[in-house]
Motif scaffolding. Structure first.
Motif, PDB file in Angstrom:
ATOM      1  N   ILE A   1       7.631  16.792   4.556  1.00 31.75           N
ATOM      2  CA  ILE A   1       7.826  15.407   4.973  1.00 31.75           C
ATOM      3  C   ILE A   1       6.518  14.645   4.807  1.00 31.75           C
ATOM      4  O   ILE A   1       5.456  15.131   5.196  1.00 31.75           O
ATOM      5  CB  ILE A   1       8.303  15.352   6.433  1.00 31.75           C
ATOM      6  N   THR A   2       6.616  13.460   4.219  1.00 30.63           N
ATOM      7  CA  THR A   2       5.427  12.627   4.068  1.00 30.63           C
ATOM      8  C   THR A   2       5.648  11.284   4.746  1.00 30.63           C
ATOM      9  O   THR A   2       6.790  10.860   4.957  1.00 30.63           O
ATOM     10  CB  THR A   2       5.084  12.400   2.588  1.00 30.63           C
TER      11      THR A   2
ATOM     12  N   GLY B   1      13.311  16.550   1.579  1.00 30.40           N
ATOM     13  CA  GLY B   1      14.020  17.040   0.400  1.00 30.40           C
ATOM     14  C   GLY B   1      14.128  18.551   0.349  1.00 30.40           C
ATOM     15  O   GLY B   1      14.143  19.232   1.371  1.00 30.40           O
ATOM     16  N   VAL B   2      14.174  19.077  -0.855  1.00 27.85           N
ATOM     17  CA  VAL B   2      14.333  20.517  -1.051  1.00 27.85           C
ATOM     18  C   VAL B   2      13.099  21.271  -0.568  1.00 27.85           C
ATOM     19  O   VAL B   2      13.196  22.362   0.001  1.00 27.85           O
ATOM     20  CB  VAL B   2      14.605  20.827  -2.539  1.00 27.85           C
TER      21      VAL B   2
ATOM     22  N   ILE C   1       4.660   7.043  12.364  1.00 24.59           N
ATOM     23  CA  ILE C   1       6.115   7.165  12.316  1.00 24.59           C
ATOM     24  C   ILE C   1       6.487   8.638  12.430  1.00 24.59           C
ATOM     25  O   ILE C   1       5.789   9.505  11.898  1.00 24.59           O
ATOM     26  CB  ILE C   1       6.688   6.542  11.019  1.00 24.59           C
ATOM     27  N   SER C   2       7.586   8.905  13.126  1.00 26.45           N
ATOM     28  CA  SER C   2       8.021  10.291  13.277  1.00 26.45           C
ATOM     29  C   SER C   2       9.544  10.323  13.412  1.00 26.45           C
ATOM     30  O   SER C   2      10.179   9.290  13.614  1.00 26.45           O
ATOM     31  CB  SER C   2       7.363  10.948  14.492  1.00 26.45           C
ATOM     32  N   ARG C   3      10.075  11.533  13.313  1.00 28.05           N
ATOM     33  CA  ARG C   3      11.531  11.710  13.389  1.00 28.05           C
ATOM     34  C   ARG C   3      11.852  12.840  14.349  1.00 28.05           C
ATOM     35  O   ARG C   3      11.148  13.850  14.350  1.00 28.05           O
ATOM     36  CB  ARG C   3      12.073  12.007  11.996  1.00 28.05           C
ATOM     37  N   ASP C   4      12.901  12.675  15.130  1.00 24.92           N
ATOM     38  CA  ASP C   4      13.394  13.747  15.994  1.00 24.92           C
ATOM     39  C   ASP C   4      14.827  14.031  15.573  1.00 24.92           C
ATOM     40  O   ASP C   4      15.743  13.294  15.923  1.00 24.92           O
ATOM     41  CB  ASP C   4      13.311  13.326  17.466  1.00 24.92           C
ATOM     42  N   ASN C   5      15.013  15.101  14.826  1.00 29.08           N
ATOM     43  CA  ASN C   5      16.352  15.407  14.306  1.00 29.08           C
ATOM     44  C   ASN C   5      17.331  15.774  15.424  1.00 29.08           C
ATOM     45  O   ASN C   5      18.520  15.479  15.341  1.00 29.08           O
ATOM     46  CB  ASN C   5      16.273  16.526  13.284  1.00 29.08           C
TER      47      ASN C   5
ATOM     48  N   VAL D   1      19.772  11.424  10.783  1.00 26.06           N
ATOM     49  CA  VAL D   1      18.470  10.949  10.301  1.00 26.06           C
ATOM     50  C   VAL D   1      17.759  12.020   9.469  1.00 26.06           C
ATOM     51  O   VAL D   1      16.912  11.711   8.647  1.00 26.06           O
ATOM     52  CB  VAL D   1      17.579  10.499  11.473  1.00 26.06           C
ATOM     53  N   GLU D   2      18.139  13.267   9.679  1.00 29.47           N
ATOM     54  CA  GLU D   2      17.443  14.383   9.039  1.00 29.47           C
ATOM     55  C   GLU D   2      17.482  14.318   7.513  1.00 29.47           C
ATOM     56  O   GLU D   2      16.543  14.758   6.844  1.00 29.47           O
ATOM     57  CB  GLU D   2      18.086  15.689   9.507  1.00 29.47           C
ATOM     58  N   PHE D   3      18.548  13.759   6.962  1.00 29.11           N
ATOM     59  CA  PHE D   3      18.770  13.902   5.523  1.00 29.11           C
ATOM     60  C   PHE D   3      18.290  12.720   4.688  1.00 29.11           C
ATOM     61  O   PHE D   3      18.510  12.678   3.478  1.00 29.11           O
ATOM     62  CB  PHE D   3      20.252  14.140   5.257  1.00 29.11           C
TER      63      PHE D   3
END
Length: 119
Positions: free
Chosen positions: A60-61, A55-56, A74-78, A29-31
């Motif tokens: 994160i938006t 991205g580079v 919304i959130s992400r857990d790598n 999911v990280e990429f």
């Protein structure tokens, strides 16, 4: 092969909260950017939230549909390879099946998780 499994839905009273989770396998999911959608029977899926990859720049938006802005996060857990959607101040009109997918979307979708907001 990529699999997406949504969970965390249920029945909640108006004003309540739920935290949805999307577990991804076969993809990191990280990429990528990721979206949460919702769908009512007989209607098209509606995009409700997006989180970018960073991205580079690494910045994160997030972006939200006007109907959920200020209530959903919304959130992400790598580490866990998951995408979450925290939903607060829920309204009956938030009732739907919720799905996650990559942006741009993968061909295969998960089964979704049902959210019902009702007293």
């Amino acid at each position: 092969q990529v699999h997406l499994v949504e969970s965390g839905g249920g029945l909640v009273q108006p004003g309540g909260s739920l935290r949805l989770s999307c577990a991804a396998s076969g993809i990191s999911v990280e990429f990528y950017a990721w979206d949460w959608y919702r769908q009512l029977p007989g209607k098209q899926r509606e995009l409700v939230a997006r989180i970018t990859s960073g991205g580079v720049s690494g910045q994160i938006t997030t972006d939200y549909a006007d109907s959920v802005k200020g209530r959903f996060t919304i959130s992400r857990d790598n580490d866990k390879n998951t995408i979450a959607l925290l939903m607060t101040s829920l309204k009956p009109e938030d009732t739907a099946v919720y799905y996650c997918n990559r942006n741009p979307p993968l061909e295969s979708w998960g089964r979704g998780t049902q959210v019902t907001v009702s007293s």
